[in-house]
Design a protein around this motif. Structure first.
Motif, PDB file in Angstrom:
ATOM      1  N   VAL A 153     -13.246  -2.323  -0.566  1.00 26.10           N
ATOM      2  CA  VAL A 153     -12.788  -1.236   0.292  1.00 26.10           C
ATOM      3  C   VAL A 153     -12.081  -0.158  -0.527  1.00 26.10           C
ATOM      4  CG1 VAL A 153     -11.373  -0.653   2.290  1.00 26.10           C
ATOM      5  CG2 VAL A 153     -12.551  -2.837   2.216  1.00 26.10           C
ATOM      6  N   GLY A 154     -12.336   1.099  -0.187  1.00 29.00           N
ATOM      7  CA  GLY A 154     -11.728   2.221  -0.906  1.00 29.00           C
ATOM      8  C   GLY A 154     -10.325   2.531  -0.444  1.00 29.00           C
ATOM      9  N   ASP A 155      -9.391   1.633  -0.750  1.00 28.96           N
ATOM     10  CA  ASP A 155      -7.991   1.792  -0.369  1.00 28.96           C
ATOM     11  C   ASP A 155      -7.163   1.909  -1.644  1.00 28.96           C
ATOM     12  OD1 ASP A 155      -5.578   1.866   0.931  1.00 28.96           O
ATOM     13  OD2 ASP A 155      -5.718  -0.149   1.785  1.00 28.96           O
ATOM     14  N   PRO A 156      -6.561   3.079  -1.922  1.00 29.42           N
ATOM     15  CA  PRO A 156      -5.823   3.252  -3.172  1.00 29.42           C
ATOM     16  C   PRO A 156      -4.784   2.159  -3.389  1.00 29.42           C
ATOM     17  CG  PRO A 156      -6.037   5.347  -2.046  1.00 29.42           C
ATOM     18  CD  PRO A 156      -6.548   4.298  -1.098  1.00 29.42           C
ATOM     19  N   ASP A 157      -4.721   1.663  -4.633  1.00 29.31           N
ATOM     20  CA  ASP A 157      -3.780   0.598  -4.955  1.00 29.31           C
ATOM     21  C   ASP A 157      -2.429   1.139  -5.396  1.00 29.31           C
ATOM     22  OD1 ASP A 157      -5.362   1.489  -7.274  1.00 29.31           O
ATOM     23  OD2 ASP A 157      -4.124   0.090  -8.411  1.00 29.31           O
ATOM     24  N   GLN A 158      -2.343   2.428  -5.691  1.00 27.74           N
ATOM     25  CA  GLN A 158      -1.082   3.030  -6.114  1.00 27.74           C
ATOM     26  C   GLN A 158      -0.277   3.493  -4.897  1.00 27.74           C
ATOM     27  OE1 GLN A 158      -0.122   3.262  -9.627  1.00 27.74           O
ATOM     28  NE2 GLN A 158      -1.717   1.707  -9.440  1.00 27.74           N
ATOM     29  N   PRO A 159       1.050   3.503  -4.999  1.00 27.29           N
ATOM     30  CA  PRO A 159       1.872   3.908  -3.853  1.00 27.29           C
ATOM     31  C   PRO A 159       1.822   5.407  -3.608  1.00 27.29           C
ATOM     32  CG  PRO A 159       3.268   3.524  -5.764  1.00 27.29           C
ATOM     33  CD  PRO A 159       1.883   3.093  -6.163  1.00 27.29           C
ATOM     34  N   THR A 160       2.216   5.790  -2.404  1.00 26.91           N
ATOM     35  CA  THR A 160       2.390   7.202  -2.092  1.00 26.91           C
ATOM     36  C   THR A 160       3.464   7.784  -3.011  1.00 26.91           C
ATOM     37  OG1 THR A 160       1.886   6.688   0.214  1.00 26.91           O
ATOM     38  CG2 THR A 160       2.873   8.833  -0.235  1.00 26.91           C
ATOM     39  N   PRO A 161       3.268   8.979  -3.577  1.00 24.68           N
ATOM     40  CA  PRO A 161       4.267   9.569  -4.475  1.00 24.68           C
ATOM     41  C   PRO A 161       5.658   9.617  -3.843  1.00 24.68           C
ATOM     42  CG  PRO A 161       2.219  10.797  -4.620  1.00 24.68           C
ATOM     43  CD  PRO A 161       2.038   9.802  -3.502  1.00 24.68           C
ATOM     44  N   PRO A 162       6.696   9.369  -4.647  1.00 20.44           N
ATOM     45  CA  PRO A 162       8.061   9.248  -4.113  1.00 20.44           C
ATOM     46  C   PRO A 162       8.547  10.466  -3.339  1.00 20.44           C
ATOM     47  CG  PRO A 162       7.960   8.425  -6.366  1.00 20.44           C
ATOM     48  CD  PRO A 162       6.634   9.056  -6.084  1.00 20.44           C
ATOM     49  N   HIS A 163       8.190  11.680  -3.771  1.00 23.29           N
ATOM     50  CA  HIS A 163       8.709  12.860  -3.079  1.00 23.29           C
ATOM     51  C   HIS A 163       8.166  12.951  -1.650  1.00 23.29           C
ATOM     52  CE1 HIS A 163       4.843  14.324  -4.625  1.00 23.29           C
ATOM     53  NE2 HIS A 163       4.922  15.368  -3.830  1.00 23.29           N
ATOM     54  N   ILE A 164       6.968  12.404  -1.426  1.00 24.17           N
ATOM     55  CA  ILE A 164       6.408  12.387  -0.075  1.00 24.17           C
ATOM     56  C   ILE A 164       7.106  11.325   0.767  1.00 24.17           C
ATOM     57  CG2 ILE A 164       4.294  12.077   1.278  1.00 24.17           C
ATOM     58  CD1 ILE A 164       2.721  12.986  -1.202  1.00 24.17           C
ATOM     59  N   VAL A 165       7.357  10.163   0.174  1.00 28.09           N
ATOM     60  CA  VAL A 165       8.069   9.091   0.872  1.00 28.09           C
ATOM     61  C   VAL A 165       9.476   9.542   1.251  1.00 28.09           C
ATOM     62  CG1 VAL A 165       8.965   6.742   0.678  1.00 28.09           C
ATOM     63  CG2 VAL A 165       6.716   7.292  -0.270  1.00 28.09           C
TER      64      VAL A 165
END
Length: 385
Positions: A36-48
């Motif tokens: 499945v094409g689900d990114p393994d990296q987290p959402t960038p911190p500034h967006i969080v």
């Protein structure tokens, strides 16, 4: 008990893959999931961080706007201007979506009457066809063949089909083939749509996932495209926000208005706090996108070297985070995917799961580290293929 539309549905492709994967894990197998094409990296911190601040604001806890916050639509159209050169009115030519899957599934309700036809690519994201059928329409398949660079042959569509056609779905950069389209093709689509009174939906979910200096063109950048359709952009893959469910549609004013009427009767809009985080994503530095593309490019090169090393003829994709691979002689796509899972603990997606014209291929997603991909290649080298 169930409706005919439910009982006629095939099992959802990725749900079936998840079940097979879970079965192998239960046996103690170390599974490398390239399915499945689900990114393994987290959402960038500034967006969080932006999301956390927005959630604490009680003003975001109430019902959102059906069409989306104007400030989010302004951020979206500004981003389109800066990245694609598009001049769009955020008030009338943009609409917030709860992820592009929701948009794709609901769009046919705005344009398809029972018996009408939507032109759907094959192989393709399954929801183009499913959304059409849920609306009572019929999906007419446009084969995406390697000899045509995985572009549909518009001239092959009969006049009888076109007489009943109301919509066309396109998706470039393409899932699952990773193929790209140039502006010349989009110009042909615009002319085709004008001649046949067709609404074009260009699903541009992988617009920013580009490599080797390539930049994917916008369908709406072609003269006349605003007259015949719209484009969907997703924050899911671009900013590692798949779980957040946020996207937007831009394009023809009347088409956007019709789609908005559907959504106002189906959902209550995207959570304002998520839209505020989306504003941060779209309006801030795009270095995080460039950084992720470097990671995917490295992973792509590791996988390509390995696949070609075991005798598979695989071309380097210029976009998406997928590698579309022909299966070895003597195998079909399901059989080869099963072999990879059961004999090597590797999850790959059989091409036929994206439609009959996906037979003969499998799709790898670049959603594991370069080290894990290298390990997957090592396991494949030990197989008797």
């Amino acid at each position: 008990m169930y409706s005919d539309r439910i009982t006629s549905l095939p099992p959802y492709l990725f749900a079936t893959i998840d079940a097979a994967k879970a079965n192998m894990k239960a046996k103690g197998v170390d599974v490398i999931d390239l399915g499945v094409g689900d990114p393994d990296q987290p959402t960038p911190p500034h967006i969080v961080d932006s999301m956390c601040d927005a959630v604490r604001n009680p003003a975001t806890h109430r019902y959102p706007s059906y069409t989306g916050m104007l400030s989010f639509r302004e951020a979206a159209t500004n981003w389109c201007k800066e990245s694609r050169g598009l001049d769009l009115d955020p008030a009338t030519e943009a609409l917030t979506l709860i992820g592009s899957k929701e948009g794709v599934a609901h769009l046919p309700l705005a344009f398809i009457n029972p018996g009408d036809i939507a032109l759907c690519p094959d192989p393709a994201y399954p929801v183009y066809k499913i959304g059409t059928e849920f609306a009572g329409g019929k999906a007419h398949i446009m084969p995406l063949l390697e000899e045509n660079d995985f572009l549909p042959d518009l001239e092959a569509i009969s006049k009888d089909v076109l007489a009943k056609t109301k919509m066309m779905f396109l998706n470039y950069p393409n899932n699952p083939t990773s193929a790209t389209a140039d502006t010349k093709f989009f110009e042909e689509v615009v002319q085709f749509a004008r001649e046949n009174n067709i609404v074009v939906i260009h699903d541009n979910a992988y617009s920013e996932m580009c490599y080797d200096g390539y930049k994917a063109p916008s369908f709406l950048s072609v003269d006349g495209a605003m007259e015949v359709g719209m484009e969907l952009y997703s924050l899911s893959k671009t900013y590692n926000m798949t779980g957040w469910r946020l996207a937007f549609a831009v394009g023809n004013k009347e088409a956007i208005q019709g789609f908005g009427k559907v959504k106002s009767n189906i959902d209550s809009g995207a959570f304002d706090a998520i839209q505020m985080a989306g504003i941060t994503a779209l309006s801030s530095s795009q270095q995080c996108v460039a950084d992720m593309n470097k990671i995917y490019e490295e992973r792509r090169d590791v996988l390509l070297k390995g696949l070609n090393g075991i005798g598979l003829d695989v071309k380097a994709p210029k976009a998406t985070f997928y590698v579309w691979t022909p299966v070895p002689d003597g195998h079909d796509s399901i059989g080869f995917s099963k072999l990879l899972l059961e004999e090597a603990g590797i999850v790959a997606t059989p091409g036929v799961g994206f439609g009959e014209h996906g037979e003969g291929y499998i799709r790898f997603a670049l959603t594991q580290t370069a080290e894990r991909i290298s390990e997957a290649v090592g396991r494949m080298e030990k197989l008797t293929i």
